[in-house]
Design a protein around this motif. Structure first.
Motif, short mmCIF file in Angstrom:
data_model
loop_
_atom_site.label_atom_id
_atom_site.label_comp_id
_atom_site.label_asym_id
_atom_site.label_seq_id
_atom_site.Cartn_x
_atom_site.Cartn_y
_atom_site.Cartn_z
N MET A 1 0.87 -1.19 0.00
CA MET A 1 0.00 0.00 0.00
C MET A 1 0.90 1.24 0.00
SD MET A 1 -2.90 1.20 2.74
CE MET A 1 -3.84 -0.28 2.48
N TYR A 2 0.57 2.17 -0.94
CA TYR A 2 1.37 3.39 -1.06
C TYR A 2 0.95 4.46 -0.03
CZ TYR A 2 2.83 1.34 -5.49
OH TYR A 2 3.34 0.50 -6.42
N LYS A 3 1.89 5.30 0.31
CA LYS A 3 1.61 6.40 1.22
C LYS A 3 0.92 7.57 0.50
CE LYS A 3 5.80 5.47 3.94
NZ LYS A 3 7.09 6.03 4.37
N PHE A 4 1.07 7.64 -0.84
CA PHE A 4 0.53 8.75 -1.63
C PHE A 4 -0.30 8.20 -2.79
CE2 PHE A 4 4.68 9.99 0.09
CZ PHE A 4 4.32 11.09 0.86
N ASP A 5 -1.09 9.09 -3.36
CA ASP A 5 -1.90 8.73 -4.52
C ASP A 5 -0.97 8.32 -5.66
OD1 ASP A 5 -3.64 8.48 -6.59
OD2 ASP A 5 -4.51 10.49 -6.42
N GLU A 6 -1.29 7.18 -6.29
CA GLU A 6 -0.45 6.67 -7.37
C GLU A 6 -0.41 7.63 -8.55
OE1 GLU A 6 -1.03 2.58 -8.54
OE2 GLU A 6 -1.85 2.08 -6.57
N ASP A 7 -1.48 8.44 -8.73
CA ASP A 7 -1.53 9.34 -9.89
C ASP A 7 -0.85 10.68 -9.62
OD1 ASP A 7 -2.94 7.47 -11.34
OD2 ASP A 7 -4.87 8.16 -10.51
N MET A 8 -0.30 10.84 -8.40
CA MET A 8 0.37 12.10 -8.06
C MET A 8 1.63 12.22 -8.91
SD MET A 8 2.03 13.26 -4.41
CE MET A 8 0.46 13.30 -3.57
N SER A 9 1.86 13.42 -9.45
CA SER A 9 3.09 13.64 -10.21
C SER A 9 4.26 13.78 -9.24
CB SER A 9 2.97 14.90 -11.07
OG SER A 9 2.77 16.04 -10.25
N ILE A 10 5.45 13.52 -9.74
CA ILE A 10 6.63 13.49 -8.87
C ILE A 10 6.90 14.85 -8.24
CG2 ILE A 10 9.14 13.13 -8.86
CD1 ILE A 10 8.76 11.00 -10.98
#
Length: 529
Positions: A1-10
């Motif tokens: 599970m990621y800490k941030f939204d997967e679609d968030m840009s770098i």
């Protein structure tokens, strides 16, 4: 599970997290591994792509390659989800853990899960492997008997077992640390016990073959051996076990004559037993000195009416060389008639006197009829005693000169002439040679290459006779003169095989002082008669 939204840009990643990512990619050139993978995915020329990332940015502001790489990925619309997939494909799990929630530490492979004990011989390799999963990724430290092993920080160890200290328990500490270095979890694997297979006893240091000890001093003999398990020692003297002497060093305080003898050590372990070489130990008596040392060596091999011999000339040449090394003046003669032999003995006697060491050696045909005889080269086929020189005739000439030491060595057969070929000698009335010295009959050694009624052999395809071959091993050694002939006999007994075992050397002596052939000569003295 990621800490941030997967679609968030770098470029939307919080600054603290972004810095952590830069730090992780900068360690151990992780950015390079990621860049190579991206180049392949995008079809870039790898070397040009990598070089461009190493260049500084605008206005020549110094930037890390990892920063340049993330900028390039961001410009290509790379999201957190895509970056995480790339990091996972490159197995850059610590960098991945920047975005990913921690996953528990699980040991997936125990070392040697089928057996807890491993038996390995010295000189072999010991291999263990373990594996674990989790995020952040686990680290490995191998332990031996609760002590960490240096430079053993991977899933596998492969140790060369070169000594028994490698025995013991082995296990691995698998730990999980967050990006700040704090411990999240740690676990030890199962313990595997290494046992070194037993090895046979191998003697590395033998006791000295000959030792002299001053009276009342300390005797120490050393014997070192290696084996696994550790070897056990037991010392013996003349085949008698010495109580309490169970170490590699034998020590006897206050050495006395009763302690003289042949010492050796028995060394054992669970699978083998071995004995050390024997050490002859004697009391160190005051050294004698000679006025001079003279030797007469005769080699008869080219007989007129008897089988020609092959080695006497070489035997005499070898003995002459060795005797000269230890200070003897040597007279070497070859193929003498009976009269020439008598003249040579007279010459020998003329240079002997009180305080001189004399040595006589004869190699050739000989026989035994009550006494030992040396056969001259002109002896007829059917010979009499008068065609030979009797040992007592030699002694009758030499002993009145009273040499300090006289050594007579007869390297001949001691068989009786057969009646079929020598009938007259059995009817002959022998001449009696009386011999005496002015100072009683002392310090005389009579050595024979074989015993009464036994043959003395030459060996085909060798340069030297059997007796001299073994005598030469000891004649220059700094040992009591009687030990020379004792050790020669032992050496011959070990090496003779087949019919040669019919040749049994012997010697007789009346030694009363600790003479050695290596004794020094009085400095500045010149002998004459």
């Amino acid at each position: 599970m990621y800490k941030f939204d997967e679609d968030m840009s770098i470029d939307c990643v919080p600054g603290v997290v972004y810095k952590q990512l830069i730090d992780e990619l900068s360690k151990d050139y992780c950015w390079n591994k990621l860049a190579e993978h991206v180049a392949k995915r995008l079809g870039f020329t790898e070397s040009i792509w990598i070089k461009s990332l190493e260049n500084n940015g605008l206005n020549n502001v110094k930037r890390l390659p990892a920063e340049n790489l993330l900028d390039q990925l961001n410009m290509r619309m790379c999201t957190v989800g895509i970056l995480c997939n790339l990091l996972e494909e490159c197995n850059l799990l610590r960098a991945l853990s920047v975005f990913h929630q921690p996953e528990p530490l699980i040991i997936t492979e125990q070392p040697n899960c089928d057996e807890a004990d491993v038996n390995i011989a010295l000189g072999e390799y010991f291999k263990l492997r373990c594996q674990a999963i989790g995020l952040p990724p686990p680290s490995y430290v191998w332990y031996h008997e609760n002590l960490p092993l240096e430079n053993q920080n991977s899933e596998e160890i492969n140790l060369f077992i070169d000594n028994i200290e490698r025995e013991g328990g082995y296990k691995c500490l698998i730990a999980q640390y967050d990006l700040d270095g704090l411990t999240l979890d740690k676990k030890f694997t199962n313990t595997v016990y290494l046992k070194v297979k037993p090895t046979r006893v191998l003697i590395k240091l033998q006791p000295l073959p000959f030792v002299e000890v001053e009276k009342d001093n300390v005797l120490e003999l050393i014997c070192n051996a290696e084996s696994h398990p550790e070897p056990k020692y037991q010392w013996f003297r003349d085949n008698t076990k010495l109580e309490g002497q169970t170490f590699n060093i034998l020590r006897i305080e206050g050495f006395q004559a009763k302690h003289e003898g042949k010492y050796y050590c028995q060394i054992t372990n669970d699978i083998s037993e071995i004995y050390s070489n024997k050490s002859i130990v004697v009391i160190d008596l005051p050294r004698e000195k000679a006025v001079a040392k003279i030797a007469l060596l005769i080699a008869n091999e080219d007989y007129d009416h008897h089988e020609k011999l092959k080695t006497p000339k070489n035997d005499v040449a070898k003995l002459a060389e060795l005797l000269e090394q230890i200070g003897f003046q040597v007279i070497s003669l070859m193929n003498l008639t009976v009269n020439q032999m008598k003249n040579a003995m007279k010459l020998f006697c003329s240079v002997l006197s009180d305080g001189v060491y004399g040595l006589f050696y004869f190699a050739g045909h000989g026989f035994k009829m009550q006494e030992s005889y040396m056969l001259a080269v002109d002896a007829p086929m059917s010979f009499l005693r008068s065609d030979a020189i009797c040992e007592s005739e030699l002694l009758a000439m030499v002993l009145p000169t009273d040499p300090a030491l006289l050594v007579v060595i007869l390297d001949t057969c001691q068989t009786v002439p057969p009646k079929e070929s020598n009938p007259d000698i059995h009817k002959e009335l022998p001449t009696v040679n009386e011999y005496r010295s002015r100072k009683n009959l002392r310090n005389l050694i009579q050595a024979y290459s074989t015993s009464s009624h036994r043959p003395s052999y030459e060996r085909a395809n060798t340069d030297y006779g059997l007796y001299v071959t073994h005598l030469c091993k000891y004649i220059t050694r700094d040992i009591p003169v009687q030990k020379i002939f004792e050790e020669t006999g032992k050496s011959i007994d070990i090496w003779f095989k087949g019919k040669e075992r019919n040749q049994i050397p012997m010697f007789a002596l009346t030694i009363t002082k600790p003479f050695r052939l290596t004794d020094a000569i009085y400095a500045g003295k010149f002998f004459h008669n």
